[in-house]
Design an enzyme around this catalytic site. Structure first.
Site, PDB file in Angstrom:
ATOM      1  N   GLY A  43       0.607  -1.152  -0.201  1.00  0.00           N
ATOM      2  CA  GLY A  43       0.084  -0.065   0.110  1.00  0.00           C
ATOM      3  C   GLY A  43       0.819   1.340   0.071  1.00  0.00           C
ATOM      4  O   GLY A  43       0.338   2.291  -0.497  1.00  0.00           O
ATOM      5  N   GLU A  98       3.798   4.184   6.081  1.00  0.00           N
ATOM      6  CA  GLU A  98       2.849   3.429   5.993  1.00  0.00           C
ATOM      7  C   GLU A  98       1.887   3.968   5.307  1.00  0.00           C
ATOM      8  O   GLU A  98       1.718   5.350   4.788  1.00  0.00           O
ATOM      9  CB  GLU A  98       2.164   3.099   7.124  1.00  0.00           C
ATOM     10  CG  GLU A  98       2.004   1.716   7.978  1.00  0.00           C
ATOM     11  CD  GLU A  98       1.208   0.653   7.236  1.00  0.00           C
ATOM     12  OE1 GLU A  98       1.265   0.834   5.956  1.00  0.00           O
ATOM     13  OE2 GLU A  98       0.964  -0.174   7.658  1.00  0.00           O
ATOM     14  N   ASP A  99       0.774   3.415   4.468  1.00  0.00           N
ATOM     15  CA  ASP A  99      -0.452   4.213   3.897  1.00  0.00           C
ATOM     16  C   ASP A  99      -1.517   4.500   4.598  1.00  0.00           C
ATOM     17  O   ASP A  99      -1.946   5.783   4.369  1.00  0.00           O
ATOM     18  CB  ASP A  99      -0.962   2.958   2.565  1.00  0.00           C
ATOM     19  CG  ASP A  99      -1.349   1.482   3.432  1.00  0.00           C
ATOM     20  OD1 ASP A  99      -1.129   1.568   4.518  1.00  0.00           O
ATOM     21  OD2 ASP A  99      -1.836   0.600   2.499  1.00  0.00           O
ATOM     22  N   ASP A 102      -5.306   2.478  10.646  1.00  0.00           N
ATOM     23  CA  ASP A 102      -6.773   2.397  10.989  1.00  0.00           C
ATOM     24  C   ASP A 102      -7.005   1.768  12.538  1.00  0.00           C
ATOM     25  O   ASP A 102      -6.858   2.569  13.321  1.00  0.00           O
ATOM     26  CB  ASP A 102      -7.193   1.137  10.047  1.00  0.00           C
ATOM     27  CG  ASP A 102      -8.619   0.948   9.887  1.00  0.00           C
ATOM     28  OD1 ASP A 102      -9.495   1.832   9.983  1.00  0.00           O
ATOM     29  OD2 ASP A 102      -9.038  -0.048   9.550  1.00  0.00           O
ATOM     30  N   LYS A 130      -7.096   7.118  10.081  1.00  0.00           N
ATOM     31  CA  LYS A 130      -8.384   7.147  10.482  1.00  0.00           C
ATOM     32  C   LYS A 130      -8.559   6.887  12.093  1.00  0.00           C
ATOM     33  O   LYS A 130      -8.763   6.102  12.557  1.00  0.00           O
ATOM     34  CB  LYS A 130      -9.162   5.789   9.845  1.00  0.00           C
ATOM     35  CG  LYS A 130      -9.394   6.217   8.382  1.00  0.00           C
ATOM     36  CD  LYS A 130     -10.299   5.321   8.065  1.00  0.00           C
ATOM     37  CE  LYS A 130      -9.793   3.711   7.353  1.00  0.00           C
ATOM     38  NZ  LYS A 130     -10.755   2.937   6.399  1.00  0.00           N
ATOM     39  N   ASP A 158      -5.500  -0.439  -2.182  1.00  0.00           N
ATOM     40  CA  ASP A 158      -6.451  -1.074  -2.920  1.00  0.00           C
ATOM     41  C   ASP A 158      -7.731  -1.737  -2.201  1.00  0.00           C
ATOM     42  O   ASP A 158      -8.144  -1.681  -1.065  1.00  0.00           O
ATOM     43  CB  ASP A 158      -5.705  -2.600  -3.147  1.00  0.00           C
ATOM     44  CG  ASP A 158      -5.632  -3.600  -1.810  1.00  0.00           C
ATOM     45  OD1 ASP A 158      -5.458  -3.229  -0.817  1.00  0.00           O
ATOM     46  OD2 ASP A 158      -6.063  -4.621  -2.061  1.00  0.00           O
ATOM     47  N   ARG A 164      -5.183   0.202  -6.913  1.00  0.00           N
ATOM     48  CA  ARG A 164      -3.920   0.766  -6.673  1.00  0.00           C
ATOM     49  C   ARG A 164      -3.274   2.061  -7.342  1.00  0.00           C
ATOM     50  O   ARG A 164      -2.792   2.948  -6.808  1.00  0.00           O
ATOM     51  CB  ARG A 164      -2.917  -0.256  -6.265  1.00  0.00           C
ATOM     52  CG  ARG A 164      -2.867  -1.231  -5.196  1.00  0.00           C
ATOM     53  CD  ARG A 164      -1.644  -1.947  -5.015  1.00  0.00           C
ATOM     54  NE  ARG A 164      -1.958  -3.189  -4.154  1.00  0.00           N
ATOM     55  CZ  ARG A 164      -2.235  -3.293  -2.928  1.00  0.00           C
ATOM     56  NH1 ARG A 164      -2.178  -2.320  -2.186  1.00  0.00           N
ATOM     57  NH2 ARG A 164      -2.320  -4.529  -2.364  1.00  0.00           N
TER      58      ARG A 164
HETATM   59  P1  5GP Z   1      -4.748  -1.371  10.981  1.00  0.00           P
HETATM   60  O1  5GP Z   1      -3.876  -2.409  11.539  1.00  0.00           O
HETATM   61  O2  5GP Z   1      -4.175  -0.304  11.395  1.00  0.00           O
HETATM   62  O3  5GP Z   1      -6.176  -1.679  11.416  1.00  0.00           O
HETATM   63  O4  5GP Z   1      -4.749  -1.650   9.315  1.00  0.00           O
HETATM   64  C1  5GP Z   1      -3.848  -1.217   8.739  1.00  0.00           C
HETATM   65  C2  5GP Z   1      -4.020  -1.714   7.238  1.00  0.00           C
HETATM   66  O5  5GP Z   1      -5.312  -1.986   6.913  1.00  0.00           O
HETATM   67  C3  5GP Z   1      -3.203  -0.642   6.292  1.00  0.00           C
HETATM   68  O6  5GP Z   1      -2.140  -0.664   6.166  1.00  0.00           O
HETATM   69  C4  5GP Z   1      -4.338  -1.327   4.916  1.00  0.00           C
HETATM   70  O7  5GP Z   1      -3.635  -2.173   4.407  1.00  0.00           O
HETATM   71  C5  5GP Z   1      -5.473  -1.646   5.424  1.00  0.00           C
HETATM   72  N1  5GP Z   1      -6.669  -0.488   5.466  1.00  0.00           N
HETATM   73  C6  5GP Z   1      -7.157  -0.120   6.606  1.00  0.00           C
HETATM   74  N2  5GP Z   1      -8.155   0.758   6.257  1.00  0.00           N
HETATM   75  C7  5GP Z   1      -8.266   0.977   4.723  1.00  0.00           C
HETATM   76  C8  5GP Z   1      -8.860   1.482   3.753  1.00  0.00           C
HETATM   77  O8  5GP Z   1      -9.521   2.477   4.017  1.00  0.00           O
HETATM   78  N3  5GP Z   1      -8.513   1.378   2.522  1.00  0.00           N
HETATM   79  C9  5GP Z   1      -7.681   0.265   2.218  1.00  0.00           C
HETATM   80  N4  5GP Z   1      -7.600   0.144   1.119  1.00  0.00           N
HETATM   81  N5  5GP Z   1      -7.034  -0.437   3.167  1.00  0.00           N
HETATM   82  C10 5GP Z   1      -7.177  -0.130   4.440  1.00  0.00           C
END
Ligand code: 5GP
Length: 179
Positions: A43, A98-99, A102, A130, A158, A164
């Protein structure tokens, strides 16, 4: 605009401007030091490519790929390393790129994992945040944009490995997710 896109959240222009600002800020903060940029695949690849071209400090990079939890196991926090770094980060100034943050689970795992390898410093840069969705505490040093709790694609992110390559960050039409 791509036919599957419902709305553009962040335009190419907005992203370009913000990435430039982030690059300037990071360059100031690291000034004379070398920075090892650790990109989290897949990402972050497009963000990383643009960000490093806005850094005036001496930069080199490495990559890691981790599995995101599957649907339905969101709270497990289980993260698996699919591709590890090529080299040791001991004594280096590491910047994780990081992208999106969340829940924060992926990043928390990455920070703990990389800290145990004794870098000289460890900071985090994410394009998107977020905060409403956060379940664990992680300190992010550089954030591109704070966005509402919506699933976004484009600029590296994605849905099912698609979208992407969109040059903007967008929300898809609901029917696309229903497949
Ligand atoms: P976390 O571990 O913080 O919940 O999740 C991080 C990962 O979840 C990100 O690196 C990404 O791959 C995926 N992710 C979380 N939210 C989104 C979103 O809105 N769109 C996409 N495409 N991926 C997300």
């Amino acid at each position: 605009m791509h036919p599957d896109v419902q709305k553009i959240l962040l335009s190419e222009e907005q992203i370009r401007e913000r990435v430039k600002e982030l690059g300037q800020q990071i360059s100031q903060d690291y000034h004379a030091r070398e920075v090892l940029v650790v990109g989290i695949l897949k990402g972050a690849m497009i963000f990383l490519a643009d960000l490093v071209r806005n850094l005036s400090v001496s930069t080199y990079f490495d990559f890691m790929a981790v599995s995101s939890y599957g649907s339905g196991t969101k709270s497990s926090g289980a993260v698996r390393i699919l591709k590890d770094l090529d080299k040791s980060i001991e004594g280096k100034h590491v910047l994780i790129v990081e992208d999106i943050v969340d829940t924060g689970l992926t990043l928390k795992y990455l920070v703990e994992n990389l800290k145990s390898r004794n870098p000289e410093s460890l900071k985090i840069c994410t394009l998107l945040d977020k905060p409403d969705r956060r379940t664990v505490d992680v300190q992010v040093d550089y954030t591109g944009f704070t966005i509402p709790n919506e699933f976004v694609v484009g600029y590296g992110l994605d849905f099912d490995e698609r979208y992407r390559n969109l040059p903007y960050i967008a929300v898809l039409k609901p029917e696309v997710y229903q497949g």
